[in-house]
Design a protein around this motif. Structure first.
Motif, PDB file in Angstrom:
ATOM      1  N   LEU A  90     -12.895  44.509  53.754  1.00 33.37           N
ATOM      2  CA  LEU A  90     -14.085  44.123  53.177  1.00 33.37           C
ATOM      3  C   LEU A  90     -15.387  44.691  53.822  1.00 33.37           C
ATOM      4  CD1 LEU A  90     -13.493  40.065  52.966  1.00 33.37           C
ATOM      5  CD2 LEU A  90     -13.978  41.575  50.877  1.00 33.37           C
ATOM      6  N   PRO A  91     -16.301  44.984  52.985  1.00 33.80           N
ATOM      7  CA  PRO A  91     -17.173  45.791  53.501  1.00 33.80           C
ATOM      8  C   PRO A  91     -18.335  44.870  54.521  1.00 33.80           C
ATOM      9  CG  PRO A  91     -17.850  45.642  51.031  1.00 33.80           C
ATOM     10  CD  PRO A  91     -16.443  45.161  51.214  1.00 33.80           C
ATOM     11  N   GLY A  92     -18.972  45.476  55.285  1.00 33.49           N
ATOM     12  CA  GLY A  92     -19.990  45.088  56.119  1.00 33.49           C
ATOM     13  C   GLY A  92     -21.020  45.873  55.897  1.00 33.49           C
ATOM     14  N   ASN A  93     -22.317  45.435  56.597  1.00 35.54           N
ATOM     15  CA  ASN A  93     -23.593  46.155  56.486  1.00 35.54           C
ATOM     16  C   ASN A  93     -23.424  47.761  57.093  1.00 35.54           C
ATOM     17  OD1 ASN A  93     -23.604  45.070  58.932  1.00 35.54           O
ATOM     18  ND2 ASN A  93     -25.735  45.477  59.108  1.00 35.54           N
ATOM     19  N   HIS A  94     -22.446  47.774  58.109  1.00 33.93           N
ATOM     20  CA  HIS A  94     -22.157  49.064  58.781  1.00 33.93           C
ATOM     21  C   HIS A  94     -21.523  49.879  57.803  1.00 33.93           C
ATOM     22  CE1 HIS A  94     -23.369  48.162  63.153  1.00 33.93           C
ATOM     23  NE2 HIS A  94     -23.680  47.294  62.383  1.00 33.93           N
ATOM     24  N   GLU A 118     -15.467  53.145  48.616  1.00 33.89           N
ATOM     25  CA  GLU A 118     -14.545  53.219  47.893  1.00 33.89           C
ATOM     26  C   GLU A 118     -13.363  54.224  48.130  1.00 33.89           C
ATOM     27  OE1 GLU A 118     -15.933  52.526  43.818  1.00 33.89           O
ATOM     28  OE2 GLU A 118     -15.662  50.343  44.029  1.00 33.89           O
ATOM     29  N   GLN A 119     -14.039  55.391  48.342  1.00 35.91           N
ATOM     30  CA  GLN A 119     -13.258  56.621  48.638  1.00 35.91           C
ATOM     31  C   GLN A 119     -12.845  56.377  50.180  1.00 35.91           C
ATOM     32  OE1 GLN A 119     -15.914  59.982  47.870  1.00 35.91           O
ATOM     33  NE2 GLN A 119     -15.905  59.749  45.671  1.00 35.91           N
ATOM     34  N   THR A 120     -13.371  56.086  50.904  1.00 35.74           N
ATOM     35  CA  THR A 120     -12.983  55.681  52.444  1.00 35.74           C
ATOM     36  C   THR A 120     -12.260  54.496  52.767  1.00 35.74           C
ATOM     37  OG1 THR A 120     -15.325  56.942  53.001  1.00 35.74           O
ATOM     38  CG2 THR A 120     -13.912  55.853  54.773  1.00 35.74           C
ATOM     39  N   PHE A 121     -12.571  53.285  52.266  1.00 32.91           N
ATOM     40  CA  PHE A 121     -11.768  52.182  52.745  1.00 32.91           C
ATOM     41  C   PHE A 121     -11.200  51.448  51.503  1.00 32.91           C
ATOM     42  CE2 PHE A 121     -15.311  52.470  55.679  1.00 32.91           C
ATOM     43  CZ  PHE A 121     -14.604  52.845  56.846  1.00 32.91           C
ATOM     44  N   GLY A 122     -11.319  51.735  50.118  1.00 26.35           N
ATOM     45  CA  GLY A 122     -10.721  51.004  49.043  1.00 26.35           C
ATOM     46  C   GLY A 122     -11.529  50.336  48.355  1.00 26.35           C
ATOM     47  N   PRO A 123     -11.054  49.569  47.513  1.00 25.31           N
ATOM     48  CA  PRO A 123     -12.113  48.573  46.422  1.00 25.31           C
ATOM     49  C   PRO A 123     -12.742  47.528  47.519  1.00 25.31           C
ATOM     50  CG  PRO A 123      -9.860  48.201  46.285  1.00 25.31           C
ATOM     51  CD  PRO A 123      -9.783  49.514  47.079  1.00 25.31           C
ATOM     52  N   PRO A 124     -14.000  47.274  47.283  1.00 23.23           N
ATOM     53  CA  PRO A 124     -14.731  46.050  48.038  1.00 23.23           C
ATOM     54  C   PRO A 124     -14.164  44.938  47.619  1.00 23.23           C
ATOM     55  CG  PRO A 124     -16.065  46.962  46.264  1.00 23.23           C
ATOM     56  CD  PRO A 124     -14.984  48.051  46.384  1.00 23.23           C
ATOM     57  N   TRP A 125     -13.683  44.641  46.223  1.00 24.37           N
ATOM     58  CA  TRP A 125     -12.895  43.529  45.766  1.00 24.37           C
ATOM     59  C   TRP A 125     -11.428  43.581  45.741  1.00 24.37           C
ATOM     60  CZ3 TRP A 125     -17.336  45.434  43.729  1.00 24.37           C
ATOM     61  CH2 TRP A 125     -18.490  44.836  43.889  1.00 24.37           C
ATOM     62  N   GLN A 126     -10.643  42.826  46.202  1.00 17.12           N
ATOM     63  CA  GLN A 126      -9.257  42.777  46.073  1.00 17.12           C
ATOM     64  C   GLN A 126      -8.608  41.419  45.977  1.00 17.12           C
ATOM     65  OE1 GLN A 126      -7.499  45.406  49.277  1.00 17.12           O
ATOM     66  NE2 GLN A 126      -9.840  45.538  50.035  1.00 17.12           N
ATOM     67  N   VAL A 136      -7.912  36.318  47.211  1.00 14.08           N
ATOM     68  CA  VAL A 136      -8.885  37.047  46.595  1.00 14.08           C
ATOM     69  C   VAL A 136     -10.027  37.351  47.689  1.00 14.08           C
ATOM     70  CG1 VAL A 136     -10.724  37.045  44.789  1.00 14.08           C
ATOM     71  CG2 VAL A 136      -8.492  36.157  44.176  1.00 14.08           C
ATOM     72  N   LEU A 137     -10.161  38.662  47.812  1.00 12.68           N
ATOM     73  CA  LEU A 137     -11.079  39.256  48.697  1.00 12.68           C
ATOM     74  C   LEU A 137     -12.514  39.643  48.092  1.00 12.68           C
ATOM     75  CD1 LEU A 137      -8.946  41.159  51.325  1.00 12.68           C
ATOM     76  CD2 LEU A 137      -9.426  38.780  51.285  1.00 12.68           C
ATOM     77  N   HIS A 138     -13.435  39.020  48.225  1.00  7.35           N
ATOM     78  CA  HIS A 138     -14.948  39.426  47.695  1.00  7.35           C
ATOM     79  C   HIS A 138     -15.914  39.333  48.647  1.00  7.35           C
ATOM     80  CE1 HIS A 138     -18.684  38.612  45.256  1.00  7.35           C
ATOM     81  NE2 HIS A 138     -17.603  38.770  44.336  1.00  7.35           N
TER      82      HIS A 138
END
Length: 141
Positions: A90-94, A118-126, A136-138
């Motif tokens: 999941l994305p953080g502010n960094h 998204e290119q680096t870590f994948g979709p932010p929602w999974q 569900v990761l949101h």
């Protein structure tokens, strides 16, 4: 009914991977040790053998607008390639940017930052279903 769990999983956060070992743009000396701590975490996770791992964000230390973001992200993937379990991020502010507030350390989230994430870590929602149990990761808005 059995007391045997269907599966176990692990949750980690704030690895703050730096582009180089022992070097950090952060003013706190402890952040220079982030890469070593992350390597230790991967080894500990592998010893625990979770079914999957969820990373709650701040995978890297340089924020998207700072030099070294791409190199830190590449280092993150290098370190976590040794993880023996599926990894969901999941994305953080960094990793993605911050809320649009003047006093926040990172710039606000933008379409280019989201695309880079998204290119680096994948979709932010999974969503995924281990052992028939939906997850569900949101990211928090």
């Amino acid at each position: 009914m059995t007391d045997t769990p269907l599966f176990t999983f692990a949750v980690i956060a704030d690895t703050h991977i730096n582009a180089e070992d022992g070097v950090s743009g952060s003013p706190w000396p402890a952040n220079r040790l982030a890469n070593d701590r992350a390597r230790w975490a991967v080894a500990a996770l592998n010893a625990d053998t979770p079914a999957f791992v969820v990373h709650l964000g701040d995978m890297v230390h340089p924020i998207p607008t700072q030099p070294g973001y791409g190199a830190a992200a590449a280092r993150y993937h290098e370190m976590f390639a040794g993880l023996n379990a599926p990894l969901y991020c999941l994305p953080g502010n960094h990793d993605l940017g911050d809320k649009p507030v003047d006093w926040m350390p990172a710039h606000p989230v933008t379409a280019p930052f989201l695309s880079a994430y998204e290119q680096t870590f994948g979709p932010p929602w999974q969503a995924f279903t281990p052992a028939g149990r939906p997850f569900v990761l949101h990211p928090h808005p």
